[in-house]
Design a protein around this motif. Structure first.
Motif, PDB file in Angstrom:
ATOM      1  N   GLY A 112      -0.103  -3.537   7.862  1.00  0.00           N
ATOM      2  CA  GLY A 112       0.953  -2.981   7.015  1.00  0.00           C
ATOM      3  C   GLY A 112       0.370  -2.039   5.981  1.00  0.00           C
ATOM      4  N   CYS A 113       1.121  -1.783   4.938  1.00  0.00           N
ATOM      5  CA  CYS A 113       0.728  -0.815   3.914  1.00  0.00           C
ATOM      6  C   CYS A 113       0.599  -1.489   2.553  1.00  0.00           C
ATOM      7  CB  CYS A 113       1.767   0.300   3.815  1.00  0.00           C
ATOM      8  SG  CYS A 113       1.940   1.260   5.326  1.00  0.00           S
ATOM      9  N   SER A 114      -0.008  -0.770   1.626  1.00  0.00           N
ATOM     10  CA  SER A 114      -0.141  -1.233   0.248  1.00  0.00           C
ATOM     11  C   SER A 114       0.891  -0.536  -0.628  1.00  0.00           C
ATOM     12  CB  SER A 114      -1.538  -0.906  -0.288  1.00  0.00           C
ATOM     13  OG  SER A 114      -2.517  -1.590   0.450  1.00  0.00           O
ATOM     14  N   GLY A 115       1.106  -1.099  -1.795  1.00  0.00           N
ATOM     15  CA  GLY A 115       2.025  -0.492  -2.745  1.00  0.00           C
ATOM     16  C   GLY A 115       1.974  -1.207  -4.075  1.00  0.00           C
ATOM     17  N   TYR A 116       2.853  -0.808  -4.967  1.00  0.00           N
ATOM     18  CA  TYR A 116       2.911  -1.378  -6.309  1.00  0.00           C
ATOM     19  C   TYR A 116       4.353  -1.601  -6.724  1.00  0.00           C
ATOM     20  CZ  TYR A 116      -1.937   0.163  -6.895  1.00  0.00           C
ATOM     21  OH  TYR A 116      -3.286   0.358  -6.751  1.00  0.00           O
ATOM     22  N   ILE A 117       4.514  -2.515  -7.665  1.00  0.00           N
ATOM     23  CA  ILE A 117       5.759  -2.612  -8.425  1.00  0.00           C
ATOM     24  C   ILE A 117       5.346  -2.394  -9.873  1.00  0.00           C
ATOM     25  CG2 ILE A 117       7.734  -4.007  -9.116  1.00  0.00           C
ATOM     26  CD1 ILE A 117       7.357  -5.630  -6.537  1.00  0.00           C
ATOM     27  N   LEU A 118       5.969  -1.398 -10.501  1.00  0.00           N
ATOM     28  CA  LEU A 118       5.646  -1.053 -11.887  1.00  0.00           C
ATOM     29  C   LEU A 118       6.831  -1.340 -12.790  1.00  0.00           C
ATOM     30  CD1 LEU A 118       4.025   2.476 -11.291  1.00  0.00           C
ATOM     31  CD2 LEU A 118       2.864   0.265 -11.380  1.00  0.00           C
ATOM     32  N   ASN A 119       6.518  -1.736 -14.027  1.00  0.00           N
ATOM     33  CA  ASN A 119       7.553  -1.840 -15.053  1.00  0.00           C
ATOM     34  C   ASN A 119       8.026  -0.440 -15.411  1.00  0.00           C
ATOM     35  OD1 ASN A 119       8.044  -4.592 -15.940  1.00  0.00           O
ATOM     36  ND2 ASN A 119       5.865  -4.639 -16.476  1.00  0.00           N
ATOM     37  N   ASN A 120       9.118  -0.370 -16.161  1.00  0.00           N
ATOM     38  CA  ASN A 120       9.644   0.951 -16.526  1.00  0.00           C
ATOM     39  C   ASN A 120       8.727   1.697 -17.488  1.00  0.00           C
ATOM     40  OD1 ASN A 120      10.214  -0.656 -18.743  1.00  0.00           O
ATOM     41  ND2 ASN A 120      12.063   0.453 -19.223  1.00  0.00           N
ATOM     42  N   ASP A 121       7.740   1.028 -18.076  1.00  0.00           N
ATOM     43  CA  ASP A 121       6.756   1.709 -18.933  1.00  0.00           C
ATOM     44  C   ASP A 121       5.499   2.094 -18.151  1.00  0.00           C
ATOM     45  OD1 ASP A 121       5.492  -0.729 -18.536  1.00  0.00           O
ATOM     46  OD2 ASP A 121       5.359  -1.233 -20.673  1.00  0.00           O
ATOM     47  N   GLY A 122       5.481   1.783 -16.854  1.00  0.00           N
ATOM     48  CA  GLY A 122       4.348   2.139 -16.005  1.00  0.00           C
ATOM     49  C   GLY A 122       3.331   1.028 -15.817  1.00  0.00           C
ATOM     50  N   SER A 123       3.428  -0.035 -16.603  1.00  0.00           N
ATOM     51  CA  SER A 123       2.477  -1.133 -16.436  1.00  0.00           C
ATOM     52  C   SER A 123       2.720  -1.833 -15.096  1.00  0.00           C
ATOM     53  CB  SER A 123       2.588  -2.122 -17.601  1.00  0.00           C
ATOM     54  OG  SER A 123       3.889  -2.675 -17.644  1.00  0.00           O
ATOM     55  N   ILE A 125       3.341  -4.637 -12.516  1.00  0.00           N
ATOM     56  CA  ILE A 125       3.842  -5.990 -12.301  1.00  0.00           C
ATOM     57  C   ILE A 125       3.056  -6.581 -11.139  1.00  0.00           C
ATOM     58  CG2 ILE A 125       5.787  -7.392 -11.486  1.00  0.00           C
ATOM     59  CD1 ILE A 125       7.659  -5.406 -12.828  1.00  0.00           C
ATOM     60  N   ASN A 126       2.836  -5.751 -10.142  1.00  0.00           N
ATOM     61  CA  ASN A 126       2.295  -6.265  -8.898  1.00  0.00           C
ATOM     62  C   ASN A 126       1.662  -5.184  -8.044  1.00  0.00           C
ATOM     63  OD1 ASN A 126       3.247  -9.102  -7.720  1.00  0.00           O
ATOM     64  ND2 ASN A 126       2.670  -7.754  -6.052  1.00  0.00           N
ATOM     65  N   ARG A 127       0.604  -5.544  -7.356  1.00  0.00           N
ATOM     66  CA  ARG A 127       0.060  -4.742  -6.266  1.00  0.00           C
ATOM     67  C   ARG A 127       0.272  -5.591  -5.028  1.00  0.00           C
ATOM     68  NH1 ARG A 127      -4.491  -4.029  -2.981  1.00  0.00           N
ATOM     69  NH2 ARG A 127      -4.906  -1.838  -2.543  1.00  0.00           N
ATOM     70  N   PHE A 128       0.752  -4.983  -3.966  1.00  0.00           N
ATOM     71  CA  PHE A 128       0.942  -5.762  -2.750  1.00  0.00           C
ATOM     72  C   PHE A 128       0.265  -5.078  -1.574  1.00  0.00           C
ATOM     73  CE2 PHE A 128       4.771  -3.381  -3.742  1.00  0.00           C
ATOM     74  CZ  PHE A 128       5.017  -2.645  -2.600  1.00  0.00           C
ATOM     75  N   THR A 129      -0.089  -5.888  -0.588  1.00  0.00           N
ATOM     76  CA  THR A 129      -0.799  -5.413   0.595  1.00  0.00           C
ATOM     77  C   THR A 129      -0.048  -5.853   1.847  1.00  0.00           C
ATOM     78  OG1 THR A 129      -2.119  -7.436   0.671  1.00  0.00           O
ATOM     79  CG2 THR A 129      -3.042  -5.588  -0.575  1.00  0.00           C
ATOM     80  N   VAL A 130      -0.557  -5.467   2.974  1.00  0.00           N
ATOM     81  CA  VAL A 130      -0.028  -5.829   4.308  1.00  0.00           C
ATOM     82  C   VAL A 130       1.499  -5.945   4.336  1.00  0.00           C
ATOM     83  CG1 VAL A 130      -2.167  -6.848   5.162  1.00  0.00           C
ATOM     84  CG2 VAL A 130      -0.552  -8.314   3.983  1.00  0.00           C
ATOM     85  N   THR A 131       2.137  -4.880   3.917  1.00  0.00           N
ATOM     86  CA  THR A 131       3.593  -4.859   3.810  1.00  0.00           C
ATOM     87  C   THR A 131       4.179  -3.823   4.745  1.00  0.00           C
ATOM     88  OG1 THR A 131       3.518  -5.567   1.513  1.00  0.00           O
ATOM     89  CG2 THR A 131       5.498  -4.416   2.205  1.00  0.00           C
TER      90      THR A 131
END
Length: 200
Positions: A112-123, A125-131
């Motif tokens: 799968g692929c990698s990605g991120y979930i960011l807060n509205n300030d850019g910080s 929340i999460n990095r995810f893999t194999v998605t």
């Protein structure tokens, strides 16, 4: 009889005037389109009034990716440096969080692929893999954040917030029992929604 003939002549006259108006409308639209195309091709079109898709959000994500991926940047090609994003309020605080995903070989592999979930300030929340995209936001929640349904290797997993983060590897989370609920919201559907691609 005269009244009937007079009424018929008036109706025909109005119809012919309406058709002329439609022809004039079509030629006006055609002229505008041709003018716009010629100005666009010549590089003289004024696009200053065109609404930019949340430039601040794109800039925020771009800056954060340049920080998060600083060590990776030298190894990345220009084609690797693109992202997609979609906004969704995961915790009902009236502020969107941002799902950020990639679709190239640098970030994607057989699992799968990698990605991120960011807060509205850019910080982060999460990095995810194999998605596998898209990600689905469920109607259930844990720790005040909506649960996510994430596919990994073609299998759907229920991913729940724990201690302020979602688990980064969905493939080791609880498998979803049954189908993805229809009331779930689809986010980051890179293949299906024709999301805009941004460089970083």
């Amino acid at each position: 009889m005269r009244n009937t003939i007079l009424a018929a002549v008036m109706i025909l006259g109005m119809i012919s005037c309406q058709n002329k108006d439609k022809t004039d409308d079509k030629s006006i639209i055609k002229t505008i389109a041709e003018d716009t195309l010629s100005k666009t091709a010549a590089g003289t079109a004024d696009v200053s009034d065109a609404p930019a898709k949340e430039d601040k959000t794109v800039d925020l994500i771009r800056k954060q990716l340049n920080v998060l991926l600083k060590a990776d940047l030298p190894a990345m090609t220009k084609d690797d440096r693109y992202f997609y994003y979609e906004a969704f309020d995961l915790n009902n605080d009236q502020k969107n969080e941002y799902f950020v995903g990639f679709s190239n070989s640098y970030f994607c592999g057989s699992g799968g692929c990698s990605g991120y979930i960011l807060n509205n300030d850019g910080s982060v929340i999460n990095r995810f893999t194999v998605t596998d995209f898209p990600i689905y936001v469920a109607t259930s929640s844990t720790d005040k954040f909506y649960d996510l349904i994430v596919k990994s290797g073609g299998i759907s997993h229920l991913v729940k917030m724990k201690n302020g983060k979602y688990p980064s590897n969905p493939s080791v989370q609880e498998k979803l029992k049954g189908d993805i609920p229809k009331e779930s919201t689809t986010v980051l559907d890179i293949q299906g929604k024709n999301l805009e691609k941004y460089s970083f």
